[in-house]
Design a protein around this motif. Sequence first.
Motif, short mmCIF file in Angstrom:
data_model
loop_
_atom_site.label_atom_id
_atom_site.label_comp_id
_atom_site.label_asym_id
_atom_site.label_seq_id
_atom_site.Cartn_x
_atom_site.Cartn_y
_atom_site.Cartn_z
N TYR A 103 5.86 19.90 -8.94
CA TYR A 103 5.93 18.56 -9.44
C TYR A 103 4.44 17.86 -9.51
N PHE A 104 3.55 18.77 -8.94
CA PHE A 104 2.35 18.37 -8.83
C PHE A 104 1.63 17.73 -10.33
N SER A 105 1.00 16.67 -10.40
CA SER A 105 0.10 16.51 -11.53
C SER A 105 -1.23 17.30 -11.72
N ASP A 106 -1.76 17.29 -12.82
CA ASP A 106 -3.22 18.03 -13.11
C ASP A 106 -4.21 17.59 -11.99
N ASP A 107 -4.24 16.31 -11.76
CA ASP A 107 -5.13 15.48 -10.85
C ASP A 107 -5.08 15.85 -9.46
N VAL A 108 -3.82 16.05 -9.02
CA VAL A 108 -3.50 16.44 -7.80
C VAL A 108 -3.95 17.92 -7.60
N MET A 109 -3.43 19.02 -8.58
CA MET A 109 -3.73 20.32 -8.59
C MET A 109 -5.19 20.59 -8.52
N ALA A 110 -5.98 19.46 -9.06
CA ALA A 110 -7.53 19.64 -9.19
C ALA A 110 -8.24 19.43 -7.67
N VAL A 111 -7.53 18.67 -6.67
CA VAL A 111 -8.12 18.73 -5.55
C VAL A 111 -7.29 19.80 -4.44
N LEU A 112 -6.76 20.45 -4.67
CA LEU A 112 -6.29 21.35 -3.84
C LEU A 112 -7.21 22.40 -3.35
N PRO A 113 -7.12 23.03 -2.44
CA PRO A 113 -7.97 24.41 -1.92
C PRO A 113 -7.82 25.40 -3.11
N ALA A 114 -8.71 26.30 -3.22
CA ALA A 114 -8.77 27.03 -4.41
C ALA A 114 -7.52 28.00 -4.43
N CYS A 115 -7.14 28.60 -2.96
CA CYS A 115 -6.22 29.73 -2.91
C CYS A 115 -4.75 28.91 -3.25
N VAL A 116 -4.72 27.67 -2.53
CA VAL A 116 -3.47 26.97 -2.67
C VAL A 116 -3.31 26.51 -4.12
N ARG A 117 -4.30 26.08 -4.67
CA ARG A 117 -4.25 25.71 -6.30
C ARG A 117 -3.58 27.02 -7.00
N ARG A 118 -4.12 28.17 -6.74
CA ARG A 118 -3.72 29.30 -7.64
C ARG A 118 -1.96 29.78 -7.36
N ARG A 119 -1.74 29.67 -6.02
CA ARG A 119 -0.33 29.71 -5.75
C ARG A 119 0.49 28.68 -6.36
N ALA A 120 -0.11 27.30 -6.35
CA ALA A 120 0.50 26.12 -6.88
C ALA A 120 0.96 26.41 -8.43
N LEU A 121 -0.19 26.94 -9.17
CA LEU A 121 0.02 27.00 -10.49
C LEU A 121 1.20 28.40 -10.93
N GLU A 122 1.09 29.25 -9.83
CA GLU A 122 1.98 30.30 -10.03
C GLU A 122 3.39 29.72 -9.80
N GLN A 123 3.58 28.84 -9.08
CA GLN A 123 4.95 28.25 -8.63
C GLN A 123 5.16 27.48 -9.87
N GLN A 124 4.49 26.72 -10.61
CA GLN A 124 5.01 25.89 -11.79
C GLN A 124 5.07 26.92 -12.75
N GLU A 125 4.53 27.81 -12.99
CA GLU A 125 4.86 28.95 -14.10
C GLU A 125 5.91 29.56 -13.78
N VAL A 126 6.57 29.84 -12.68
CA VAL A 126 7.86 30.34 -12.36
C VAL A 126 8.91 29.53 -12.72
N VAL A 127 8.95 28.13 -12.33
CA VAL A 127 9.83 27.13 -12.86
C VAL A 127 9.99 27.39 -14.22
N ARG A 128 8.72 27.17 -15.03
CA ARG A 128 8.89 27.16 -16.54
C ARG A 128 9.45 28.40 -17.14
N GLU A 129 9.24 29.54 -16.71
CA GLU A 129 9.63 31.05 -17.17
C GLU A 129 11.00 30.98 -16.85
N ILE A 130 11.63 30.46 -15.75
CA ILE A 130 13.05 30.61 -15.47
C ILE A 130 13.79 29.47 -16.51
#
Length: 462
Positions: free
Chosen positions: A153-180
């Motif tokens: 559910y995170f917006s781009d602004d929220v994603m931008a302030v996440l720690p790098a490793c969390v941001r990478r996994r968060a982007l993966e999570q968003q992609e998983v839902v989009r792909e499903i």
Amino acid sequence: MKGVLGPDGVMRGHGRRGGRAARKRRKKRESSTQSVSLSHQPQYVKLLQFLHRRGFSSTLLQPAVFNDTGRGLQALKTIKPGHLVISLPESCLLTTSTVLDSYIGHYIKKWKPHVSPLVTLCVFLVCERHRGEASDWFPYIDVLPQTYICPAYFSDDVMAVLPACVRRRALEQQEVVREIHSSHQDFFQSLQPILDQPTEDVMSYEALRWAWCSVNTRSVFMSHPSNNFLSGPDNYALAPFLDLLNHRPDVEVKASFNNVTRCYEIRSVSRTLRYQQAFINYGSHDNQRLLLEYGFIAAENPHSVVYVEADHLCDVLKGDRSIDQKMKFLRENCFLHNLTISRDGPSWRLMTTLRLLSLPQSLYHHWKAVLLGQQVSEEREGWSLRTAVTLCQQLLRDTHAALDQISQLLHHCEQPIREQLSVVTSLRQEERCILGGCLQALEGSLKRTEKLLFQEDIGAMS
């Protein structure tokens, strides 16, 4: 709330002991916790009536809202160690068997290629939510969150302030839902005969995201036998009422499906006093994982660490002409995973990596000794410690910059984004404390190493 069970069925944390100070802080927090019962609200009355018709009753716990954790379950009497806290009959569990036996089952069974258990549960939740009060499961769906504080559910602004490793996994999570959502469009279209509105309106990306987060954050682990209609392992179960239990890292419980009673049971290992919140343990997770998988962080989490990425090492060592060669060696030998920093200092794995990076080409042959924990020299050890200090300082600057950015975002954001930023703020503040504690520990280690190095120099001169 898929917790990880130990071999004895106990859900527990395996981190460092909190100590007397941590116990005092916890007691102070518990004494200041306030709660309001939810048991008389219509939503929860209907939920308990729904479960009662299916064979469940609870005289030990009631739903309540707490000022520190939000919604949870409150003990109506003291729960002693070994006490059966919840025994939820199989008929109350929402599993793939529930779905396959429902009006949707026919469409899932005939679809090729087979869909996964996760998609099966998501589709059922979306359809039942769409049916509203006509749904048999409406009393449960009605108490599920309308939205989630998860990376999906995170917006781009929220994603931008996440720690790098969390941001990478968060982007993966968003992609998983989009792909499903995108890859199951044909299957969704096949459900049109049971829907009163166009499939694209019912099975929207937003609806699937809600269902995915509901299953991912609220299901318990329950292994089911394989069948001929679904693909992949089937180990999800949604457990109404039981899923109101919140996580606390220092709590231990026994949790499993009892094949004799045919109930999913939670049995206490520790004591819970009357009117206090009853907790469960989702597993020995640090706060980054809790945020990614469940959308919250735990206060005073003994498992919390700061993760160091390969890019962080490259930034700190960009003046080293042989850095590319060294990083290639580390990558090929799997040394660049799980590099962490705790309040007590860098992990053994991180310090070993830094010691390997400290070696000039003439000392490469010492790498096996380094892996065995041996120091090549006090000089190289001092270099490794100073590099660790520089690394912490850089991570701390990144953390402060992120907190400043969050502060700016909070001035003009709406409530959903504000809630997301609040959780990220807590994670970043914890990160700041961890890095500060690590720097103090490193300063002590560095002073001892420099003293030894000075003594060696004096010895050599004499």
